[in-house]
Motif scaffolding. Sequence first.
Motif, PDB file in Angstrom:
ATOM      1  N   THR A 138       1.991 -10.943  -4.829  1.00  0.00           N
ATOM      2  CA  THR A 138       2.973 -11.314  -3.772  1.00  0.00           C
ATOM      3  C   THR A 138       3.639 -10.063  -3.359  1.00  0.00           C
ATOM      4  OG1 THR A 138       4.857 -11.536  -5.131  1.00  0.00           O
ATOM      5  CG2 THR A 138       3.396 -13.459  -4.992  1.00  0.00           C
TER       6      THR A 138
ATOM      7  N   ASP B 145       5.766 -14.620   0.031  1.00  0.00           N
ATOM      8  CA  ASP B 145       6.597 -15.577  -0.811  1.00  0.00           C
ATOM      9  C   ASP B 145       7.896 -16.021  -0.351  1.00  0.00           C
ATOM     10  OD1 ASP B 145       6.393 -12.953  -1.903  1.00  0.00           O
ATOM     11  OD2 ASP B 145       7.823 -13.824  -3.732  1.00  0.00           O
TER      12      ASP B 145
ATOM     13  N   GLU C  76       0.813 -12.402  -1.041  1.00  0.00           N
ATOM     14  CA  GLU C  76       1.540 -13.684  -0.413  1.00  0.00           C
ATOM     15  C   GLU C  76       2.897 -13.261   0.140  1.00  0.00           C
ATOM     16  OE1 GLU C  76       3.479 -18.014  -1.825  1.00  0.00           O
ATOM     17  OE2 GLU C  76       2.258 -16.714  -3.240  1.00  0.00           O
TER      18      GLU C  76
END
Length: 356
Positions: A205, A287, A285
């Motif tokens: 992430t 996130d 990601e």
Amino acid sequence: MTGTAMTGAAMKETAITRAPMTRTVMVPRRAARRAGTALGVLALAGGLAACGGGASLEERGGTGTSGDASGGPSGRGTLVVGAAGFTESRVLAELYAQVLGDAGYRTSIRTVENRELYEPSLEKGEIDVVPEYAATLAEFLNAKVNGPKAPEEKPVASSDVTATVAALEKLATPRGLKVLPAGEAVDQNAFAVTREFAEKNKLKTLSDLGRSKLKVKIAAGDECAVRPFCAPGLKSVYGIDVAGIDPKGVGTPQSKQAVRDGTDQMVLTTTTDATLDAFGLVLLEDDKKLQNADNVLPVVNAEDAGSPQIAAALDKVTKALTTADLVELNRKVDAERAKPADVAKAYLEDKGLLRK
């Protein structure tokens, strides 16, 4: 500008023309979605003149290409589906055209140059349906209604897709546009590193990258240095140590190659980039939801194409389509040289969305 980082890859534009009942509209390439909302509003007057002037596609800079018309047995009418000149838009247009054809409409696809002309023509009913992106269209209309600085000073889009679509509907409805529901598929800015770099530093992430305290140079457009969804956001939201911007463009082969070679550590691209594997890259990601909700959705002219039957046909695509699906559809066209129409048909048949 929309708050999203502008692109080299993202600065794509196309036009859309209707034949034989020649109505002319312009549709944005994917990057143009993220590019100049402010510039688009300033260009509007000139664009409208081009729309009404009867100039040829060549004179307007359009390609003059189109998909084959298709029609279903019930003969419900003719619809023009807008397509921009990049892979994803062409595939989405084919998906829309084919499900509408299956529902009994005669459809055609046209490609030309930019959103500044496409949107007012959509309002006028000179185009019937176009695949769009929630956050970008919301900020485009925000600039048109509230002034070119509105997307930066009073943005209406966010990472919340429900709130973003609601804001888009509020701006679109008075202009005679009907915004159909958004689905899971999203094409928004994203950041990628080499698979080796991710594995070595245990990165999945953007938060992982921030915690790592690693310095990263980003291959992107030079606007990344000031855009809130690029370097400033990476620093403030994730605590990422951005050492600099290498202005090779957004998602360009040159940018990806620079990361693969180790000249840069991260590249700004999009969530539906189908070429990442070829460069040995993986997405990190988002996130903490830095990026706005650019979920794919159909937008139609409410008077000419606002029927429940049209909405139901298009909703079949919206509900089925995922971001991973878009990546694979893009890959088949770009890497395997398959035709967008064939790729779309195979997908719809596989999902059971066309009648046997």
